[in-house]
Design a protein around this motif. Structure first.
Motif, PDB file in Angstrom:
ATOM      1  N   TRP A 120      46.460-108.412   1.725  1.00 27.64           N
ATOM      2  CA  TRP A 120      46.661-106.996   1.395  1.00 27.64           C
ATOM      3  C   TRP A 120      48.129-106.594   1.484  1.00 27.64           C
ATOM      4  O   TRP A 120      48.701-106.097   0.514  1.00 27.64           O
ATOM      5  N   GLU A 121      48.709-106.834   2.598  1.00 24.25           N
ATOM      6  CA  GLU A 121      50.080-106.358   2.812  1.00 24.25           C
ATOM      7  C   GLU A 121      51.077-106.942   1.811  1.00 24.25           C
ATOM      8  O   GLU A 121      52.009-106.234   1.391  1.00 24.25           O
ATOM      9  N   PRO A 122      50.943-108.197   1.369  1.00 27.92           N
ATOM     10  CA  PRO A 122      51.906-108.708   0.382  1.00 27.92           C
ATOM     11  C   PRO A 122      51.712-108.145  -1.030  1.00 27.92           C
ATOM     12  O   PRO A 122      52.579-108.365  -1.893  1.00 27.92           O
ATOM     13  N   LEU A 123      50.595-107.464  -1.304  1.00 31.17           N
ATOM     14  CA  LEU A 123      50.348-106.945  -2.647  1.00 31.17           C
ATOM     15  C   LEU A 123      51.251-105.759  -2.953  1.00 31.17           C
ATOM     16  O   LEU A 123      51.616-104.979  -2.063  1.00 31.17           O
ATOM     17  N   LYS A 124      51.586-105.602  -4.236  1.00 30.35           N
ATOM     18  CA  LYS A 124      52.354-104.440  -4.668  1.00 30.35           C
ATOM     19  C   LYS A 124      51.475-103.199  -4.598  1.00 30.35           C
ATOM     20  O   LYS A 124      50.242-103.294  -4.646  1.00 30.35           O
ATOM     21  N   PRO A 125      52.085-102.007  -4.478  1.00 27.02           N
ATOM     22  CA  PRO A 125      51.286-100.773  -4.326  1.00 27.02           C
ATOM     23  C   PRO A 125      50.226-100.582  -5.406  1.00 27.02           C
ATOM     24  O   PRO A 125      49.097-100.187  -5.102  1.00 27.02           O
ATOM     25  N   HIS A 126      50.571-100.863  -6.679  1.00 25.86           N
ATOM     26  CA  HIS A 126      49.570-100.652  -7.728  1.00 25.86           C
ATOM     27  C   HIS A 126      48.414-101.650  -7.587  1.00 25.86           C
ATOM     28  O   HIS A 126      47.263-101.333  -7.896  1.00 25.86           O
ATOM     29  N   ALA A 127      48.698-102.860  -7.113  1.00 29.51           N
ATOM     30  CA  ALA A 127      47.641-103.849  -6.921  1.00 29.51           C
ATOM     31  C   ALA A 127      46.727-103.441  -5.769  1.00 29.51           C
ATOM     32  O   ALA A 127      45.495-103.608  -5.849  1.00 29.51           O
ATOM     33  N   ARG A 128      47.304-102.899  -4.717  1.00 28.43           N
ATOM     34  CA  ARG A 128      46.472-102.400  -3.618  1.00 28.43           C
ATOM     35  C   ARG A 128      45.550-101.289  -4.102  1.00 28.43           C
ATOM     36  O   ARG A 128      44.352-101.253  -3.764  1.00 28.43           O
ATOM     37  N   ALA A 129      46.106-100.357  -4.898  1.00 28.28           N
ATOM     38  CA  ALA A 129      45.301 -99.236  -5.392  1.00 28.28           C
ATOM     39  C   ALA A 129      44.162 -99.735  -6.273  1.00 28.28           C
ATOM     40  O   ALA A 129      43.022 -99.258  -6.181  1.00 28.28           O
ATOM     41  N   ASN A 130      44.460-100.703  -7.154  1.00 25.77           N
ATOM     42  CA  ASN A 130      43.409-101.243  -8.021  1.00 25.77           C
ATOM     43  C   ASN A 130      42.321-101.941  -7.216  1.00 25.77           C
ATOM     44  O   ASN A 130      41.124-101.789  -7.489  1.00 25.77           O
ATOM     45  N   LEU A 131      42.730-102.740  -6.218  1.00 27.97           N
ATOM     46  CA  LEU A 131      41.742-103.470  -5.427  1.00 27.97           C
ATOM     47  C   LEU A 131      40.866-102.509  -4.643  1.00 27.97           C
ATOM     48  O   LEU A 131      39.626-102.680  -4.594  1.00 27.97           O
ATOM     49  N   ALA A 132      41.457-101.480  -4.047  1.00 22.96           N
ATOM     50  CA  ALA A 132      40.668-100.500  -3.304  1.00 22.96           C
ATOM     51  C   ALA A 132      39.709 -99.758  -4.232  1.00 22.96           C
ATOM     52  O   ALA A 132      38.554 -99.494  -3.867  1.00 22.96           O
ATOM     53  N   ALA A 133      40.169 -99.431  -5.432  1.00 18.17           N
ATOM     54  CA  ALA A 133      39.299 -98.723  -6.382  1.00 18.17           C
ATOM     55  C   ALA A 133      38.141 -99.609  -6.832  1.00 18.17           C
ATOM     56  O   ALA A 133      36.997 -99.161  -6.948  1.00 18.17           O
ATOM     57  N   TRP A 134      38.445-100.891  -7.093  1.00 14.61           N
ATOM     58  CA  TRP A 134      37.373-101.787  -7.534  1.00 14.61           C
ATOM     59  C   TRP A 134      36.333-101.964  -6.424  1.00 14.61           C
ATOM     60  O   TRP A 134      35.124-101.886  -6.678  1.00 14.61           O
ATOM     61  N   LEU A 135      36.772-102.186  -5.196  1.00 14.74           N
ATOM     62  CA  LEU A 135      35.842-102.327  -4.086  1.00 14.74           C
ATOM     63  C   LEU A 135      35.080-101.036  -3.820  1.00 14.74           C
ATOM     64  O   LEU A 135      33.896-101.068  -3.437  1.00 14.74           O
ATOM     65  N   GLY A 136      35.723 -99.902  -4.038  1.00 17.55           N
ATOM     66  CA  GLY A 136      35.077 -98.621  -3.763  1.00 17.55           C
ATOM     67  C   GLY A 136      33.859 -98.342  -4.619  1.00 17.55           C
ATOM     68  O   GLY A 136      33.060 -97.450  -4.287  1.00 17.55           O
ATOM     69  N   GLN A 137      33.677 -99.098  -5.701  1.00 18.31           N
ATOM     70  CA  GLN A 137      32.495 -98.899  -6.546  1.00 18.31           C
ATOM     71  C   GLN A 137      31.199 -99.109  -5.763  1.00 18.31           C
ATOM     72  O   GLN A 137      30.160 -98.556  -6.119  1.00 18.31           O
ATOM     73  N   ILE A 138      31.264 -99.900  -4.712  1.00 15.01           N
ATOM     74  CA  ILE A 138      30.048-100.199  -3.954  1.00 15.01           C
ATOM     75  C   ILE A 138      29.486 -98.952  -3.282  1.00 15.01           C
ATOM     76  O   ILE A 138      28.283 -98.891  -2.967  1.00 15.01           O
ATOM     77  N   ASN A 139      30.321 -97.940  -3.064  1.00 16.04           N
ATOM     78  CA  ASN A 139      29.864 -96.717  -2.404  1.00 16.04           C
ATOM     79  C   ASN A 139      29.223 -95.728  -3.364  1.00 16.04           C
ATOM     80  O   ASN A 139      28.694 -94.708  -2.925  1.00 16.04           O
ATOM     81  N   ARG A 140      29.239 -96.034  -4.651  1.00 19.16           N
ATOM     82  CA  ARG A 140      28.663 -95.122  -5.645  1.00 19.16           C
ATOM     83  C   ARG A 140      27.470 -95.741  -6.361  1.00 19.16           C
ATOM     84  O   ARG A 140      26.998 -95.202  -7.361  1.00 19.16           O
TER      85      ARG A 140
END
Length: 626
Positions: A120-140
Motif C-alpha cells: 500500500w504505502e509504495p503505491l502512488k496516490p491515484h493507485a491507492r484511491a483506485n484500489l480502495a474504490a475497487w475493494l469498497g464494492q464489497i460493501n455495496r
C-alpha cells in the motif's frame, strides 16, 4: 513434491517461495492476472486470473510479515495498480452480487491489514484511491450467506488499517451474521445448511482467528472467537491420522493442505488449547504428508485434484489457480521465531479414544491403536446439487488411507462409485446411491439413517463401529425387483502385480490384499455373491487405479435385511487372523433376529420367476459375467 524437510520456520519460508516460483512465468504483461490453464469455472476467465494473482498472497503475506525474504513484491505492486484501474486493459472489472471476485478480495484485505508497507504505502496516490474504490464494492453488494461474510470483514479490516474509507456498519453486520451460524460446542454451519465439512476449520474458524489476531479494538468478540476455536480443536484432532493424513470428506478438497490451516491459525491468535508441540506436530505432519504426493503439474504449479492431478473430483467453482487457497496453511510464518509454536518440539497426538461420536458432524470417528487408519462412519450430510455430492457427503464411511471414489459419469457397475455405498439398480445398468438422508439419528453406538432411492423403495441403514471392522445393517423395503452392489473401501491396485494371487472372492465375501493396503467385505447373513470390481481409472482421490470388494445381491419385491461387515487396513500387515474373526450381528430388535434371509445370489432363476422378470435377471447375469 519438493526436497524440503518441512520441520522448521526456515523450511516453511522456503516452501512458500518454492510454491510461488513457477507462477512468475504466468503473470500477465500488466502483472494483474495470472493464467495457469485453460479449464473453465463458473466465473469469467478474468476472475480466474485474478484468483491466480491473489491466492498466493495467503502464503506470501505471512512470509513477509514474519521477516521472510521475497524478491517479487514489485510484481504485486504493479498488479494492484493495474488491476484496480478502470482504464487499464487488465482491470479486474466492476463486481455484482455474489461475485467470485469477493473471495479474492479477502486475500488483498489480508495483505493491507498485515503488510501495508509492502502493498500500500509504495503505491502512488491515484493507485491507492483506485484500489480502495475497487475493494469498497464489497460493501455495496449481496454476498453468499455463508463464510463469504468474512470476506467483507477482512476487506474492511485492511481498508481501516491503511486509513482508506471502510464501512464499520457492514463489518459489524457481517460479524453478526457469522454469529448466527454458530451451533455450539465449537461447531459452525457454513450458512443455512446441514454440511459440516472443512469449511468449519479452514473458513469459519480460520477467519475468526485472523480477526481475533488483528482486531485489537474488539477484545470481547476476539475472546469469544478464540473460545469457540478452543472448543473445536480437540474434536478436529480426530480427523487426522498419525502420519498427518486428514480425512478426505466433502467439497473443496483441491485446497489440500488448507485442511491443516486451522492449527497454524490457533498459533496466530495465541490459542494454546493443546500443547504447542502437539499443535505444531498436527500442522507439520500434515504438510509433509501432502508434499510427498504428486500434487503439481510438471512445471511445478499446483494442479486441480487431491493426491494427484484429477479433474474428476472438481467442483464448478474450481479454476486453474483455485488450489492456491492451500497457502492459507502458512499463516504461522507471520509469527516471530520466538513464538512458542516455533520453539516447541513436534509432539505426537495424545492417545485418543478409538471411537469418538461427533453429533454436529453426524459422524462416528474411528481409529486404530496406532492411528495409522482413521475412518468416519457418516450419515447425516448431503449436498445433492453439487457435482458428485452423494460421493462427497453421503457415503457410509470415509477413510484417511483409502480415500473415496467419484463416479465417472458412464453407466455400469465399474463406473459407479459404490465404495462404502449400497448401489441399487432396476435395469442392471443405472445405479442409485444414498444421496439425501430423510432421517438421521444416533441410536446408542449406532448411526441410523432413512433414505429412498426411488419413491417405492425405502431403506433404513444402521452403522456400527466394531474396530477394526465396522458393521452395516440395511432394512430394504421395495415394491420392485432390484439388483444391489454393496462396496467396501476402495483398494489401490498397483501395476505389475499378480492379480490372481491378490483377489479372493466367493459366496458371502470379497477381499483384495494389495501391498499398499487390503480391503474386504463379508455378508453376515444372506450370502450375497462376493466380487472384486475394477473401477474406472482416476476416480479415487488417493490412487489412480483401484478395485472395490463388493457383495452382489438380487431382491424381489418385499422386505429384506442385509448385514455387512467391512474391514480395511493400510500396509501389508498380518491381516488373516483379523479377517477370520468377523464381528457378530448387532442387536436391532426382533426385525433382524427373526427375519429369515431372503436375498439371493445372482444365478439363473429363470424357471422360478415370472416371465416379466426373466429378462431382468438375464441382464443381471450378463453384468456379472463382464
Amino acid at each position: 513434491m519438493i526436497d524440503n524437510p518441512l520441520r522448521s520456520r526456515t523450511d516453511l519460508q522456503q516452501a512458500v517461495r518454492t510454491l510461488f516460483s513457477p507462477l512468475k512465468a504466468h503473470f500477465s504483461p500488466g502483472r494483474a492476472r495470472v493464467k495457469l490453464g485453460h479449464t473453465a469455472a463458473v466465473y469469467p476467465a478474468r476472475t480466474a486470473e485474478l484468483e491466480g494473482f491473489a491466492r498466493p498472497l495467503w502464503g506470501l503475506v505471512p512470509l513477509a510479515a514474519g521477516g521472510g525474504e521475497f524478491d517479487d513484491w514489485e510484481l504485486y505492486r504493479t498488479g494492484l495498480t493495474h488491476g484496480s484501474d478502470p482504464q487499464h486493459p487488465e482491470y479486474w472489472g466492476p463486481t455484482g452480487n455474489r461475485d467470485q471476485a469477493y473471495v479474492e478480495m479477502a486475500a488483498l484485505g489480508f495483505a493491507l491489514a498485515l503488510i501495508p508497507e509492502r502493498v500500500w504505502e509504495p503505491l502512488k496516490p491515484h493507485a491507492r484511491a483506485n484500489l480502495a474504490a475497487w475493494l469498497g464494492q464489497i460493501n455495496r453488494a449481496k454476498l453468499v450467506d455463508n463464510n463469504w461474510q468474512f470476506f467483507r470483514v477482512l476487506v474492511n479490516l485492511g481498508l481501516a488499517r491503511v486509513g482508506a474509507e471502510s464501512d464499520a456498519a457492514s463489518l459489524s453486520a457481517a460479524l453478526a451474521q457469522i454469529d448466527a451460524f454458530y451451533l455450539g460446542d465449537g461447531w459452525y454451519s457454513d450458512g443455512p445448511t446441514m454440511r459440516r465439512d472443512y469449511y468449519v476449520p479452514f473458513a469459519m474458524h480460520y477467519y475468526g482467528l485472523l480477526y481475533a489476531g488483528l482486531a485489537g479494538g474488539d477484545p470481547q468478540r476476539a475472546d469469544r472467537l478464540r473460545e469457540r476455536a478452543a472448543a473445536f480443536a480437540p474434536q478436529f484432532a480426530h480427523w487426522f491420522a498419525a502420519d498427518g493424513a486428514a480425512l478426505p470428506f466433502g467439497r473443496s478438497l483441491t485446497y489440500r493442505f488448507a485442511q491443516g490451516a486451522f492449527w497454524g491459525a490457533l498459533a496466530f491468535a495465541n490459542v494454546e488449547v493443546l500443547p504447542w508441540g502437539v499443535i505444531k506436530g498436527l500442522a507439520l505432519r500434515h504438510l509433509r504428508w501432502w508434499f510427498r504426493r504428486p500434487i503439481a503439474h510438471n512445471d511445478g504449479c499446483l494442479a486441480i485434484g487431491y493426491a494427484y492431478p484429477n479433474l474428476n473430483l472438481a467442483e464448478g467453482y474450481n479454476g486453474p489457480a483455485s488450489p492456491y487457497w492451500a497457502l492459507k496453511f502458512f499463516l504461522p510464518l507471520a509469527l516471530s521465531d520466538e513464538h512458542p509454536f516455533w520453539l516447541a518440539e513436534e509432539a505426537p497426538l495424545p492417545e485418543l479414544p478409538s471411537v469418538h461420536h461427533q453429533p454436529h458432524a453426524g459422524m462416528i470417528l474411528c481409529r486404530d491403536r496406532a492411528g495409522a487408519h482413521v475412518f468416519a462412519l457418516s450419515g447425516t450430510q448431503h449436498m445433492p446439487k453439487l457435482r458428485h455430492g452423494a460421493e462427497k457427503y453421503a457415503k457410509f464411511a470415509y477413510s484417511t488411507a483409502f480415500g473415496f471414489c467419484v463416479s465417472s459419469g458412464a453407466n455400469g457397475l465399474s463406473q459407479t462409485a459404490c465404495d462404502s455405498m449400497l448401489a441399487l439398480t432396476d435395469d442392471g445398468d443405472h445405479y442409485r446411491l444414498r444421496e439425501e438422508p430423510l432421517e438421521t439419528t444416533f441410536e446408542g453406538d449406532m448411526l441410523r439413517s432413512l433414505w429412498k432411492p426411488w419413491p417405492e423403495v425405502e431403506i433404513e441403514t444402521w452403522l456400527l463401529p466394531c474396530l477394526p471392522w465396522h458393521v452395516r445393517v440395511h432394512r430394504l423395503r421395495t415394491k420392485k425387483s432390484l439388483l444391489s452392489s454393496e462396496g467396501g473401501f476402495a483398494a489401490a491396485r498397483p501395476e505389475g502385480v499378480d492379480e490372481g494371487a491378490l483377489r479372493h472372492q466367493g459366496e458371502g465375501f470379497a477381499l483384495a490384499s494389495y501391498p499398499i493396503g487390503w480391503s474386504g467385505i463379508r455378508d453376515l447373513r444372506a450370502k450375497r455373491k462376493g466380487e472384486i470390481i475394477n473401477i474406472a481409472p482416476n476416480t479415487n482421490l488417493l490412487y489412480p487405479r483401484t478395485v472395490i470388494p463388493a457383495l452382489l445381491g438380487w431382491h424381489l419385491p418385499g422386505e429384506h435385511w442385509l448385514a455387512t461387515a467391512v474391514l480395511a487396513l493400510p500396509g501389508e500387515g498380518a491381516w488373516l487372523e483379523v479377517w477370520n474373526d468377523p464381528p457378530s450381528l448387532p442387536d436391532l430388535g426382533r426385525g433382524l433376529r427373526h427375519h429369515p434371509p431372503r436375498t439371493v445370489l445372482y444365478r439363473p432363476l429363470l424357471k422360478k420367476l415370472p416371465s416379466y422378470v426373466q429378462k431382468f435377471v438375464s441382464v443381471a447375469n450378463r453384468v456379472l459375467k463382464h
